[in-house]
Every structure is written in C-alpha cells, then in structure tokens.
Design an enzyme around this catalytic site. Structure first.
Site, short mmCIF file in Angstrom:
data_model
loop_
_atom_site.label_atom_id
_atom_site.label_comp_id
_atom_site.label_asym_id
_atom_site.label_seq_id
_atom_site.Cartn_x
_atom_site.Cartn_y
_atom_site.Cartn_z
N CYS A 187 0.83 -1.21 0.00
CA CYS A 187 0.00 0.00 0.00
C CYS A 187 0.86 1.26 0.00
O CYS A 187 0.38 2.34 -0.29
CB CYS A 187 -0.95 0.01 1.19
SG CYS A 187 -0.13 0.13 2.79
N GLU B 82 -5.98 1.76 -8.04
CA GLU B 82 -4.81 1.06 -7.53
C GLU B 82 -4.65 -0.26 -8.28
O GLU B 82 -5.57 -1.09 -8.31
CB GLU B 82 -4.99 0.78 -6.03
CG GLU B 82 -3.79 0.12 -5.39
CD GLU B 82 -3.98 -0.07 -3.89
OE1 GLU B 82 -3.01 0.12 -3.14
OE2 GLU B 82 -5.11 -0.40 -3.46
#
Length: 506
Positions: free
Chosen positions: A286, A388
């Site tokens: 992340c 993402e």
C-alpha cells in the site's frame, strides 16, 4: 498436506463451519494447504475465550505486560529465518523482503515494550479547593484486527502489539491467502508467556475466514474496536458497519502513491529508489510507488531512458532466490487482474514501454509471475491512473511545472503516501507543507513512519480519525477516564453544606 487451524485460547481450534480456502505456493501455482473459514459460532468461541482472559490480563501491571512483549520480540527474532521462509512460501515475496516485513512489525513490538511510560495519565493538583484531577487510560476489552495478505507479519503486529500491551485481548483475522505466519505468531506469544510463568490463553487469538467472519466481527456486541487494512471499498464498508454497531473503527484503504521528480534531483539515486519502491514485493504494497511525476521534458526523457535500462537489469525469481529482486504475486486471480489493468492502459492510449505480461520462469511456468511493466504519457483521467493496480506496474505522468506536479497527488482520490526527489530544501519544504497526502517522503521513496510515530493516510486511504501505532495507536486501543477527587474533613472544615450549582473550581 495438513490443514491450517484456527488458534483460540492458546491452542489449535478446528472450528465447525466445514468450509475451507486453498492456500497456494505462488512460486509453483500449486495448492500447498488449506485454511478453515470460520463461522459466526467459531468467532463467538474466540470472543468468549478473549473475554474470559481480558479481566485478568488487564489486571497485570503494565511493566509485566511489557516483559511479555520483550520476550515475544526475542522469540520472533530467534525464529526470523523460518518465519520469513514460511511467509515467502505463501505470499511469494523474496525471503529478504519477508524478513523486512517481520522486522517492521517488531519495531512496533519494541514500541509496545515501553507501554508503562505511554500509559501514564495526567494529573493536576489543586484544581479547586482541596480538589485534584487526574486521568487514566484503560483498555477497551476484547478488540479485533482484520489484516491483508501483503504484510502477514507486519500489520498484525502493528495492531495486536499495542492493543494487547495496553490491556486488551485480541482477535486477529488474517488474510486467508497466507495465514500460517499469523498462527505462528500466536504460538510464539503463548511461548513468551510460558517462559515468564504466565498463562496467556485467550489473550491473542487467530481466526481465519472470509466475509462471513468479518461481518461477525463487525456485528459482535462484545468486540469493542476493530482495526482494518485492505482495499478502500472494503475499508469504507468495515468503517460504516462497525461504527453503526457502536464500535471504534480505524480502516486503512488503498493508495496511489506518487513520486515527484524535480529537475535538480539526483537521478542515480532516483532510479534505484523508484525501481525498488515500484517493483519490490511485486508492487503489492500500500506504500509502493507506482506513479512517477516528472517535471520538465528533459527530466522525463532521462528518467524513462534510465528506468528502461534499470528494468532490463532486474531479476524476477522464486521467493527463495537470494539474487531475485522480487517474486510472484500472491494468486493467479491477482496476476490476471494486473494483466487486465495493463491492457486497459493500452486501450486508454498510454504508451506501453515495457510489457511484463509475457514473463515466464523456466521450471516454474505455473507460478504467478508477472514482469516489471512501464507506461509513459499516462494522463490523470485514465482509469489505470485513478485506480490502484497493486502490481509491478510503474506509470510516468509528465508535468511541466512544480505546481502541476504538486496538484496531481493532492487531487487524487487516495492520499496515503507521496515522495519528492530534489536537492532544494525550499522546494521540499513547500511541497511537504502543501501536498494533500498523509505521509510524505523527501528523497525517501516509501515514507512509512518509524514505529514511535504514526501511520495513516488521508481521503479514501483511511476511514476513521486515529492512525496506526505510535501514540495514536495507544489512543485508539484505550479509553480515557478522568477522576475529580477531594477528601473533605468536617472536623477541620465544619459541617457540609448542600450545593445545587455546578462546581466551578473557584
């Protein structure tokens, strides 16, 4: 092949659901074992064990709880290599990276070793006539953490280290994709207690599962707080459902971290830093850096040319290959999702400079590998920029000015991390002050704060008002009680008089 089990009340626990999830070896693509998927009844058994243990555990003084953390840290360090190899066998990251995963978790355990100091409250003598006021931080009770596949050691330790040290008992629901290391951490925690003559049954419990058990955690009336790390859509769901049930919730979501390269940056350093930040752990972080914002044509052209050469030197290999920069991704489904995003980028009109979709490793053709991928001339309106990808895909967005580069991460839906590469202190200071992102690196590509600071993003990267670990973690896992006290003496002060007005401490 033996099945993984839940770990409840200090022992293996089979559960009653009869449902299982396959756990793969990403290097070979073969099923390595199975993990049970807990039912709501299984979760309740863990909660009851934790609730029974919590009263006694909270009564243990903070110094003794800290000693457990010291011993747990020692045991994890003594088992570092087997833990890292076990982690790599189910996640796919190379062993050196797995050691880093464990070490960054241990740094929060180190912070938790100082919990006696962190728990000290405030005290005011003489707040009023003969009146003293003091506060104390007390545990919430039974709490829980739901953790992702990409850091199966670090993120659990981020959560349970502080939560347990302050006096809570903990239910950990790790990812069903790589669940063995969390169970091993539970076993080592029990061993830490035994080595100190303490029975820690029920203090740390590990329950595997899918949405069924996550919903059970969010709905269970005896679970007081939940910490979550995962995708933004699920983070928002966890936050909404948990808070609707009266729980304290912190839910960390996805990211699209940018690296801004100014013309005066040290390009030798930039290339090495960004290649590691973009492609390390196959981009399954992340805090990975999947977007580079290059300022000016000269900077953009030089970065592209040199990054292509750097990619050609990278080695993708099995997780046990010490010479490999990164290994396979966690599953075939995730590999295919990344490949789909690459095709979307092509269809959107981005320039595919290096295509990693055709990568295959001899002898491991069924492994979940994907090669490093590079796009240039990516535009902010493109789906592949907005979303993402979570894979080894690096995108170049060209900017003409510093202000344009500053605006890109500030306006993005995610606000987890950002980095700027420059030799100018003034530019870096201005950027760090104005950028609308939660964590900023200055010539640091992955700006994960040290354990005694705090981790947390902005916008759709985090839901809730309190961050992970550091003093923010202590605040999240405790509740404040404030006491106002006086000890009147009628022999000295005379008879007490009735009072019908609010005390003003005059």
């Amino acid at each position: 092949m033996s099945d993984i089990q839940h770990f409840v009340n200090g022992a293996v626990f089979a559960g009653s659901s009869g449902r299982f999830s396959d756990v793969f070896d990403p290097n070979t693509g073969e099923v390595a074992t199975r993990a049970p998927l807990a039912s709501a009844a299984d979760l309740d058994a863990a909660v009851q064990a934790a609730a029974t243990a919590q009263i006694a555990w909270a009564a243990v003084n903070p110094q003794r709880r800290a000693r457990v953390m010291f011993e747990f840290k020692r045991l994890v360090e003594a088992n570092m290599l087997p833990l890292a190899e076990l982690l790599s066998s189910q996640h796919g990251k190379v062993v050196a990276d797995s050691k880093g995963d464990i070490q960054r978790g241990l740094e929060v355990i180190e912070f938790a070793c100082g919990i006696p100091h962190a728990l000290k409250g405030e005290y005011t003598e003489g707040a009023g006539p003969g009146i003293d006021v003091y506060s104390m931080r007390q545990p919430l009770g039974v709490v829980a953490g739901v953790t992702p596949f990409n850091f199966p050691a670090m993120i659990p330790m981020w959560m349970f280290g502080v939560a347990i040290a302050v006096g809570n008992t903990f239910i950990l629901k790790p990812s069903e994709k790589d669940p063995s290391v969390p169970v091993r951490l539970g076993e080592l925690f029990m061993e830490a207690g035994a080595n100190l003559g303490m029975d820690l049954k029920g203090v740390l419990n590990v329950v595997h599962g899918d949405k069924v058990v996550v919903d059970a955690i969010l709905d269970h009336p005896d679970i007081r707080a939940v910490s979550f790390v995962g995708s933004s859509d699920i983070a928002q769901y966890v936050y909404s459902r948990g808070t609707a049930n009266g729980k304290r919730v912190q839910a960390m979501g996805g990211a699209k971290n940018h690296g801004v390269i100014l013309p005066d940056a040290d390009m030798d350093m930039v290339i090495k830093d960004i290649s590691g930040a973009a492609f390390g752990s196959a981009g399954e972080r992340c805090m990975a850096l999947p977007v580079v914002v290059t300022v000016g044509k000269k900077t953009s052209d030089e970065f592209r040319e040199r990054m292509v050469a750097e990619i050609e030197s990278l080695k993708v290999g099995v997780s046990s290959d010490a010479s490999a920069q990164y290994g396979p991704v966690v599953s075939a489904a995730h590999r295919d999702k990344i490949a789909d995003y690459i095709q979307i980028g092509v269809d959107e009109g981005a320039e595919l400079v290096v295509d990693g979709r055709g990568f295959s490793l001899q002898g491991y053709e069924k492994g979940f590998f994907i090669g490093p991928t590079l796009f240039d001339n990516v535009k902010p309106a493109m789906k592949t920029y907005q979303e993402e990808i979570f894979g080894p895909v690096l995108q170049i967005v060209r900017a003409e000015t510093f202000e344009e580069a500053l605006a890109l991460p500030s306006q993005h839906q995610y606000g987890n991390g950002v980095a700027i590469f420059t030799r100018s202190g003034r530019a870096a200071r201005d950027f760090a002050s104005r950028v609308q992102v939660g964590m900023v690196g200055i010539n640091v590509p992955i700006p994960v704060p040290v354990a005694y600071h705090t981790f947390g993003g902005w916008k759709r990267s985090a839901f809730g008002d309190t961050n992970q670990h550091g003093m923010e973690g202590v605040k999240f896992w405790t509740k404040v009680k404030t006491v106002t006290a006086r000890w009147p003496d009628t022999d000295l002060e005379g008879p007490a008089a009735s009072s019908f007005v609010i005390p003003t401490m005059q």
